[in-house]
Motif scaffolding. Structure first.
Motif, PDB file in Angstrom:
ATOM      1  N   VAL A 533      20.386 -26.528   6.502  1.00 38.89           N
ATOM      2  CA  VAL A 533      21.011 -25.339   7.082  1.00 38.89           C
ATOM      3  C   VAL A 533      21.225 -24.272   6.006  1.00 38.89           C
ATOM      4  O   VAL A 533      21.044 -23.083   6.245  1.00 38.89           O
ATOM      5  CB  VAL A 533      22.343 -25.709   7.775  1.00 38.89           C
ATOM      6  N   THR A 534      21.604 -24.717   4.810  1.00 34.05           N
ATOM      7  CA  THR A 534      21.880 -23.752   3.745  1.00 34.05           C
ATOM      8  C   THR A 534      20.625 -23.377   2.964  1.00 34.05           C
ATOM      9  O   THR A 534      20.686 -22.517   2.097  1.00 34.05           O
ATOM     10  CB  THR A 534      22.917 -24.310   2.750  1.00 34.05           C
ATOM     11  N   GLY A 535      19.524 -24.044   3.247  1.00 31.47           N
ATOM     12  CA  GLY A 535      18.302 -23.758   2.497  1.00 31.47           C
ATOM     13  C   GLY A 535      18.351 -24.234   1.058  1.00 31.47           C
ATOM     14  O   GLY A 535      17.618 -23.732   0.203  1.00 31.47           O
ATOM     15  N   ALA A 536      19.205 -25.196   0.779  1.00 31.60           N
ATOM     16  CA  ALA A 536      19.293 -25.727  -0.586  1.00 31.60           C
ATOM     17  C   ALA A 536      18.045 -26.550  -0.895  1.00 31.60           C
ATOM     18  O   ALA A 536      17.486 -27.185  -0.004  1.00 31.60           O
ATOM     19  CB  ALA A 536      20.546 -26.587  -0.734  1.00 31.60           C
ATOM     20  N   PRO A 537      17.604 -26.533  -2.156  1.00 33.92           N
ATOM     21  CA  PRO A 537      16.374 -27.270  -2.469  1.00 33.92           C
ATOM     22  C   PRO A 537      16.541 -28.787  -2.442  1.00 33.92           C
ATOM     23  O   PRO A 537      15.564 -29.507  -2.300  1.00 33.92           O
ATOM     24  CB  PRO A 537      16.002 -26.789  -3.872  1.00 33.92           C
ATOM     25  N   SER A 538      17.780 -29.285  -2.576  1.00 34.69           N
ATOM     26  CA  SER A 538      17.979 -30.739  -2.645  1.00 34.69           C
ATOM     27  C   SER A 538      19.356 -31.071  -2.102  1.00 34.69           C
ATOM     28  O   SER A 538      20.277 -30.253  -2.165  1.00 34.69           O
ATOM     29  CB  SER A 538      17.862 -31.199  -4.106  1.00 34.69           C
ATOM     30  N   ILE A 539      19.537 -32.283  -1.583  1.00 35.01           N
ATOM     31  CA  ILE A 539      20.868 -32.658  -1.116  1.00 35.01           C
ATOM     32  C   ILE A 539      21.863 -32.687  -2.269  1.00 35.01           C
ATOM     33  O   ILE A 539      23.059 -32.580  -2.058  1.00 35.01           O
ATOM     34  CB  ILE A 539      20.917 -34.000  -0.342  1.00 35.01           C
ATOM     35  N   ARG A 540      21.357 -32.791  -3.494  1.00 33.47           N
ATOM     36  CA  ARG A 540      22.290 -32.745  -4.636  1.00 33.47           C
ATOM     37  C   ARG A 540      23.056 -31.426  -4.694  1.00 33.47           C
ATOM     38  O   ARG A 540      24.124 -31.345  -5.273  1.00 33.47           O
ATOM     39  CB  ARG A 540      21.528 -32.898  -5.940  1.00 33.47           C
ATOM     40  N   ASP A 541      22.464 -30.380  -4.118  1.00 34.40           N
ATOM     41  CA  ASP A 541      23.105 -29.065  -4.177  1.00 34.40           C
ATOM     42  C   ASP A 541      24.223 -28.901  -3.165  1.00 34.40           C
ATOM     43  O   ASP A 541      24.946 -27.915  -3.197  1.00 34.40           O
ATOM     44  CB  ASP A 541      22.058 -27.972  -3.963  1.00 34.40           C
ATOM     45  N   VAL A 542      24.339 -29.835  -2.242  1.00 32.17           N
ATOM     46  CA  VAL A 542      25.410 -29.714  -1.246  1.00 32.17           C
ATOM     47  C   VAL A 542      26.406 -30.877  -1.364  1.00 32.17           C
ATOM     48  O   VAL A 542      27.208 -31.114  -0.469  1.00 32.17           O
ATOM     49  CB  VAL A 542      24.855 -29.625   0.199  1.00 32.17           C
ATOM     50  N   ILE A 543      26.337 -31.604  -2.474  1.00 30.89           N
ATOM     51  CA  ILE A 543      27.286 -32.697  -2.738  1.00 30.89           C
ATOM     52  C   ILE A 543      28.069 -32.310  -3.979  1.00 30.89           C
ATOM     53  O   ILE A 543      27.490 -31.835  -4.956  1.00 30.89           O
ATOM     54  CB  ILE A 543      26.522 -34.031  -2.906  1.00 30.89           C
ATOM     55  N   ALA A 544      29.385 -32.471  -3.920  1.00 31.66           N
ATOM     56  CA  ALA A 544      30.231 -31.924  -4.986  1.00 31.66           C
ATOM     57  C   ALA A 544      29.910 -32.527  -6.351  1.00 31.66           C
ATOM     58  O   ALA A 544      29.733 -31.806  -7.323  1.00 31.66           O
ATOM     59  CB  ALA A 544      31.700 -32.138  -4.643  1.00 31.66           C
ATOM     60  N   PHE A 545      29.856 -33.833  -6.439  1.00 28.49           N
ATOM     61  CA  PHE A 545      29.547 -34.475  -7.711  1.00 28.49           C
ATOM     62  C   PHE A 545      28.363 -35.410  -7.480  1.00 28.49           C
ATOM     63  O   PHE A 545      28.533 -36.621  -7.356  1.00 28.49           O
ATOM     64  CB  PHE A 545      30.753 -35.229  -8.260  1.00 28.49           C
TER      65      PHE A 545
ATOM     66  N   SER B  14      39.525 -24.952   8.699  1.00 30.34           N
ATOM     67  CA  SER B  14      38.092 -24.723   8.575  1.00 30.34           C
ATOM     68  C   SER B  14      37.731 -23.321   8.149  1.00 30.34           C
ATOM     69  O   SER B  14      36.881 -23.133   7.300  1.00 30.34           O
ATOM     70  CB  SER B  14      37.417 -25.012   9.889  1.00 30.34           C
ATOM     71  N   THR B  15      38.357 -22.348   8.738  1.00 37.19           N
ATOM     72  CA  THR B  15      37.878 -21.004   8.473  1.00 37.19           C
ATOM     73  C   THR B  15      37.851 -20.670   6.985  1.00 37.19           C
ATOM     74  O   THR B  15      36.866 -20.116   6.513  1.00 37.19           O
ATOM     75  CB  THR B  15      38.709 -19.983   9.267  1.00 37.19           C
ATOM     76  N   PRO B  16      38.892 -21.048   6.247  1.00 34.07           N
ATOM     77  CA  PRO B  16      38.870 -20.681   4.842  1.00 34.07           C
ATOM     78  C   PRO B  16      37.599 -21.087   4.100  1.00 34.07           C
ATOM     79  O   PRO B  16      37.057 -20.307   3.332  1.00 34.07           O
ATOM     80  CB  PRO B  16      40.079 -21.427   4.282  1.00 34.07           C
ATOM     81  N   THR B  17      37.112 -22.293   4.319  1.00 36.79           N
ATOM     82  CA  THR B  17      35.922 -22.690   3.583  1.00 36.79           C
ATOM     83  C   THR B  17      34.687 -22.691   4.466  1.00 36.79           C
ATOM     84  O   THR B  17      33.630 -23.048   4.038  1.00 36.79           O
ATOM     85  CB  THR B  17      36.106 -24.091   2.979  1.00 36.79           C
ATOM     86  N   GLY B  18      34.885 -22.222   5.686  1.00 39.63           N
ATOM     87  CA  GLY B  18      33.810 -22.323   6.654  1.00 39.63           C
ATOM     88  C   GLY B  18      32.563 -21.533   6.313  1.00 39.63           C
ATOM     89  O   GLY B  18      31.497 -21.817   6.828  1.00 39.63           O
ATOM     90  N   ARG B  19      32.671 -20.558   5.468  1.00 35.82           N
ATOM     91  CA  ARG B  19      31.516 -19.710   5.236  1.00 35.82           C
ATOM     92  C   ARG B  19      30.826 -20.003   3.922  1.00 35.82           C
ATOM     93  O   ARG B  19      30.002 -19.237   3.471  1.00 35.82           O
ATOM     94  CB  ARG B  19      31.961 -18.247   5.272  1.00 35.82           C
ATOM     95  N   VAL B  20      31.188 -21.095   3.321  1.00 29.03           N
ATOM     96  CA  VAL B  20      30.589 -21.438   2.041  1.00 29.03           C
ATOM     97  C   VAL B  20      29.162 -21.887   2.268  1.00 29.03           C
ATOM     98  O   VAL B  20      28.906 -23.021   2.606  1.00 29.03           O
ATOM     99  CB  VAL B  20      31.378 -22.571   1.381  1.00 29.03           C
ATOM    100  N   THR B  21      28.232 -20.973   2.122  1.00 32.85           N
ATOM    101  CA  THR B  21      26.856 -21.408   2.350  1.00 32.85           C
ATOM    102  C   THR B  21      26.199 -21.826   1.043  1.00 32.85           C
ATOM    103  O   THR B  21      25.237 -22.555   1.056  1.00 32.85           O
ATOM    104  CB  THR B  21      26.034 -20.313   3.027  1.00 32.85           C
ATOM    105  N   HIS B  22      26.725 -21.371  -0.057  1.00 31.57           N
ATOM    106  CA  HIS B  22      26.202 -21.851  -1.341  1.00 31.57           C
ATOM    107  C   HIS B  22      27.206 -22.817  -1.907  1.00 31.57           C
ATOM    108  O   HIS B  22      28.322 -22.433  -2.219  1.00 31.57           O
ATOM    109  CB  HIS B  22      26.031 -20.705  -2.333  1.00 31.57           C
ATOM    110  N   LEU B  23      26.855 -24.034  -2.046  1.00 35.75           N
ATOM    111  CA  LEU B  23      27.814 -24.986  -2.583  1.00 35.75           C
ATOM    112  C   LEU B  23      27.576 -25.163  -4.072  1.00 35.75           C
ATOM    113  O   LEU B  23      26.575 -24.728  -4.634  1.00 35.75           O
ATOM    114  CB  LEU B  23      27.722 -26.306  -1.833  1.00 35.75           C
ATOM    115  N   ILE B  24      28.534 -25.800  -4.695  1.00 39.54           N
ATOM    116  CA  ILE B  24      28.468 -25.939  -6.138  1.00 39.54           C
ATOM    117  C   ILE B  24      27.236 -26.709  -6.576  1.00 39.54           C
ATOM    118  O   ILE B  24      26.797 -27.625  -5.938  1.00 39.54           O
ATOM    119  CB  ILE B  24      29.691 -26.685  -6.648  1.00 39.54           C
ATOM    120  N   GLN B  25      26.717 -26.315  -7.691  1.00 31.62           N
ATOM    121  CA  GLN B  25      25.572 -27.035  -8.240  1.00 31.62           C
ATOM    122  C   GLN B  25      25.969 -27.853  -9.444  1.00 31.62           C
ATOM    123  O   GLN B  25      25.170 -28.588  -9.993  1.00 31.62           O
ATOM    124  CB  GLN B  25      24.489 -26.041  -8.644  1.00 31.62           C
TER     125      GLN B  25
END
Lengths: 595, 595
Positions: A533-545, B14-25
């Motif tokens: 959904v986010t278009g991330a290249p890998s599931i690693r990019d959507v997992i915090a650690f 939910s709303t506060p973090t609901g729009r986070v489309t780029h997650l931490i790398q």
């Protein structure tokens, strides 16, 4: 993103189980919850109009369908039907014309699972039961169906079988280990047998797969199971859930999602997870070559399962270079042991291949007509057994898309989310190591397709299952099935068809024997879904650690060494491999093996 | 129940973090999310009016307060402020009267964390930046506060310290183990340092506590962390969450919840988790006995910390039997080594106790007045050091409630849910094994109370913390704190006050050094909360497959034996205790130890 999903997702699911104030006390107990309010969503998706606990005087005259367990039967005139939400009294019809209904309701053992349809009527004056929330009404039954019979209920606990590749956790009892579950599959099925009706969990799962790209040893599933549901109920639920939780900055999700049989997916896309954002479908061109004089095609078609298949790369002659085509042929040869022939039906550019030239002369016009080939179209052609020919072309189709997109063509619109249900999988596959024997295509609890049950005894390989996969842009993001709720059928499949030791699954078979409701479920891979959904290249990019390729957590430096005294309470010691001694000392480990 | 909770709870969050489309790398990266819509909830609970990414021309003229990191500074005139939601340009004031604001904004190192207040103004014509969502406006700053400074950012990964009592999981690397987390405390703090702004997780946690009643080795937390928040922000969030998710068949939750300092909780209820559904509070009656001639009271009051304390059991003389009172006295003697004296100020029934008689004659009327004693009231009186005297009476208060309720009185209405915040805990406690040294009352990341920071260097034992516990009907259902975000303060507390080896926490200290925002959080114990809400007798009743007292899963028969070949990939072997050989063979284990 995650909590947004979770929230909308939970909202979509919450009401059904939201009023469960009494939770289970044991895996086989069916606790009652006498709800005083109507909750319409509780009967969405499933084969009932109402729950047993919700009917009141306000429902008088309504035609209802209820599912539940037979709690009590009085003189073959009344029975009390129970589900997770309450109890209701059912009047067994006594007239001759309803003899079959009476037979079903009177002969079913206590705790059997039935579906009844009928009218909500008032109880006769003086027969109301004020202690029972549904005590003013009863159900005048018109039809009934026995969904499952029940043996005398026990409350024993039986052995449990271990799946492979589970992480093990030593306990404080010598030699005893816990396992981290790969999925709560059997547990959730047992909850349904226990009468829980609907189950939903954001389930953290663990799988020790060694090093595999774009997989994580720790991952998250949206895990769902429901009683009295069929495949279409589960699919509607998931469609609504995705529609509701879909990010508002993207084009809305259109439901229902298209569906495709496994057979069609294989034949047209060469895979069970087709990327339907673009065409380039596989075409069977066997008939074009029935009278060919080309040797390898003749050879293929002379075999019983022999076929000739092709895909057409539109504008391929314009965008693909000779080395691209050669790399595609090499891939087919190296990974599938398949010969692939490029032909240019309209471009007259067959790279000195006499075979291709010869094909062109003979079958050119028929090929152009059948595959709707335009100027600059390139055909990749292969021959052989159906499944193998499709698989290689399915792989080449995706490779071609990559190549064309690298040249600037857009085949797969990044704004497009193409959901697809793949259904009607085979229930069994031939065992890889011994093709004469069968193994489950998914897991042995998957129910056979209702139309194919008669084939179980004659042609089990032909039986389709009630398994369904949800595919998004060519990625499997979920899968599930309607489960077997009939103990005899389950036993037959395990013992006779799969040759499994049924003792290992006796706990499940016994549970099915004691009034298991029809049930089914699904699990969505949350990490992969969010990644897509986010278009991330890998599931690693959507997992915090995320863990690294080698399974390391770079933040906490896990896995890490532990001093022997920390292992002592768990009664284990490290077995150092002989060849690791040198490595160990070079790493300057803080301790040495005791043995 | 669970999914209902989860749903409402997620909706609230939910709303506060609901729009986070780029997650931490990575744990230290601060990814940007350029949201195009205003989401008002994103600034609820925290020390800002708006996020950096949301301001547009429509906000012109508004007074705003923003929190974020200094991304860029140009010629000491402009700076770009960044948070998780976007970027905004800030105009540094140049006039003499704002010299202190200019100094803060110009001297802070890049990536320092600041709070600025000012007015949204148009950028001068020609200076708009169409590539930036906030590019039409800028902030004319009136005041600024440096929340934290930042060293030059690294992206190194440092060692991590292990907590005790974590389950260990052998990995495929010889001698290396994973751990199952007891809680994601440090991870969630690092997410805040990484700029994630708000974190929410339904966190499955694992704790190996051996056998403890009403605890489970596997449990579930609602885990929350926020940046730029204070204690009142967290408390409001949790109050709203509980109010919103509260079952509709119960009386609504009234917010805000009352709060009580730890000191008051101890003095009035003898515990840090008071059950405020009923009275029977502890009263300090030292002054009544200043001139007493009763020996043990005289003794107690002659000591520097000596006190006399009592609780009054209304109607105790009517409902309690002599053996009840004797069992209460025995409990005090056995478990607290404290003498407890029952006196009947209005009933003249002192069971031949000359001491009690003597007390009565001297202090009767004063006691009746001070404790508002009614007919049939029984006083339980003890003497000694404040904390100890309160603790024993706190325990007896609950025992008395049990006794009276067993006799038919209702002290604790089962329909009543009495929430209470307990605050102002001490930051440190004397170490049990060495009372001259300090240990953290909760964990070493807890921030000191702002009013007490000056005491850290002089009287650290007097410092209160910003820890808060949420108590429901006498049960702790959650706890959290504002964390230390200042590396120097954290280092001082760890090294100087707690005498810890700071190297073990160097990863956290370094993270704090690189622009850590002020942050805080809380975790609610979901199992216990649901247990209390549903009135279940044990958390086992609200867990689907609970573990037994001994930590066994009776459904799956875990922990279970594993054959040595399944341990081999993990490079471990069982160390059989010498005395277990007999047991092993009697159990007919399927294998034997290799060594």
């Amino acid at each position: 993103m995650f909590s947004c999903w979770l929230s909308r997702l939970c909202r979509g699911l919450s009401t059904p189980t939201g009023r469960v104030t009494h939770l289970i006390q044991g895996s086989l107990s069916r606790r009652l919850m006498l709800s005083s309010q109507r909750i319409p969503e509780l009967s969405s998706f499933v084969a009932r109009t109402n729950t047993c606990g919700e009917l009141r005087s306000s429902h008088l005259g309504q035609e209802v369908t209820l599912c539940g367990w037979i709690q009590y039967r009085r003189q073959n005139i009344f029975l009390v039907l129970r589900d997770f939400h309450g109890l209701v009294q059912v009047v067994i019809p006594q007239d001759e014309s309803a003899a079959s209904v009476k037979k079903i309701l009177c002969e079913a053992p206590m705790e059997s699972v039935v579906q009844v349809s009928g009218t909500v009527i008032s109880r006769p004056p003086g027969q109301e039961n004020p202690k029972m929330p549904t005590g003013e009404i009863e159900i005048k039954v018109k039809s009934a169906q026995l969904l499952n019979t029940c043996k005398k209920l026990p409350f024993e606990i039986k052995d449990f079988v271990k799946g492979a590749k589970e992480f093990v956790i030593p306990s404080r009892e010598p030699g005893k280990f816990y396992c981290l579950p790969q999925s709560p599959q059997q547990f959730k099925q047992l909850l349904m047998v226990g009468g829980l009706d609907r189950y939903f969990q954001v389930a953290r799962c663990y799988r020790d797969e060694g090093s595999r790209p774009d997989r994580q040893p720790e991952f998250t599933q949206i895990d769902i199971e429901m009683s009295f549901v069929d495949q279409f109920g589960i699919r509607s639920l998931i469609e609504g859930l995705l529609q509701y939780s879909w990010p508002s900055d993207k084009d809305p999700v259109v439901v229902p999602f298209p569906s495709m049989t496994f057979a069609e997916a294989l034949a047209s896309y060469g895979t069970d997870k087709p990327d339907t954002r673009f065409g380039m479908k596989i075409v069977d061109i066997s008939d074009v070559f029935r009278n060919t004089k080309v040797g390898f095609l003749q050879d293929a078609l002379s075999k019983p399962q022999g076929t000739v298949k092709a895909i057409c790369i539109s504008e391929g002659a314009k965008y693909l270079k000779r080395k691209d085509i050669e790399s595609l042929r090499k891939l087919a040869a190296d990974h599938f042991n398949q010969e692939v022939l490029p032909v240019f039906p309209k471009a007259n550019r067959n790279w000195n291949s006499p075979v291709a030239k010869s094909i062109m002369e003979e079958q050119r016009s028929e090929l152009i007509r059948l595959m709707e080939i335009q100027e600059d179209g390139v055909v990749l052609l292969t021959a052989g057994e159906h499944r193998k020919a499709c698989s290689v072309l399915g792989k080449l189709r995706l490779e071609c898309a990559d190549l064309l997109e690298a040249r600037g063509l857009v085949l797969r619109d990044p704004a497009l989310f193409s959901f697809l249900w793949v259904v009607d999988f085979p229930l069994f596959l031939p065992k890889e190591e011994n093709p004469g024997e069968l193994e489950s295509a998914h897991h042995p609890f998957t129910a056979p397709h209702p139309s194919d049950i008669h084939l179980l005894h004659t042609e089990p390989k032909q039986v389709r299952s009630q398994h369904y996969d949800l595919v998004l842009n060519g990625n499997e993001i979920g899968g599930g099935s309607i489960r077997i709720h009939d103990a005899e059928l389950q036993r037959y499949i395990l013992a006779t068809l799969l040759k499994e030791d049924v003792k290992l699954l006796s706990h499940l078979l016994q549970a099915l024997d004691f009034g298991a409701p029809p049930h089914g479920g699904i699990a969505l891979g949350l990490d992969r879904l969010i990644c897509l959904v986010t278009g991330a290249p890998s599931i690693r990019d959507v997992i915090a650690f995320p863990k690294s390729f080698r399974g390391h957590d770079l933040m906490s430096n896990a896995p890490d060494s532990l001093p022997p005294e920390e292992l002592k309470p768990y009664h284990i010691q490290v077995s150092w491999p002989a060849d690791s001694e040198a490595e160990k000392s070079s790493l300057n480990q803080p301790y040495h093996p005791e043995s």
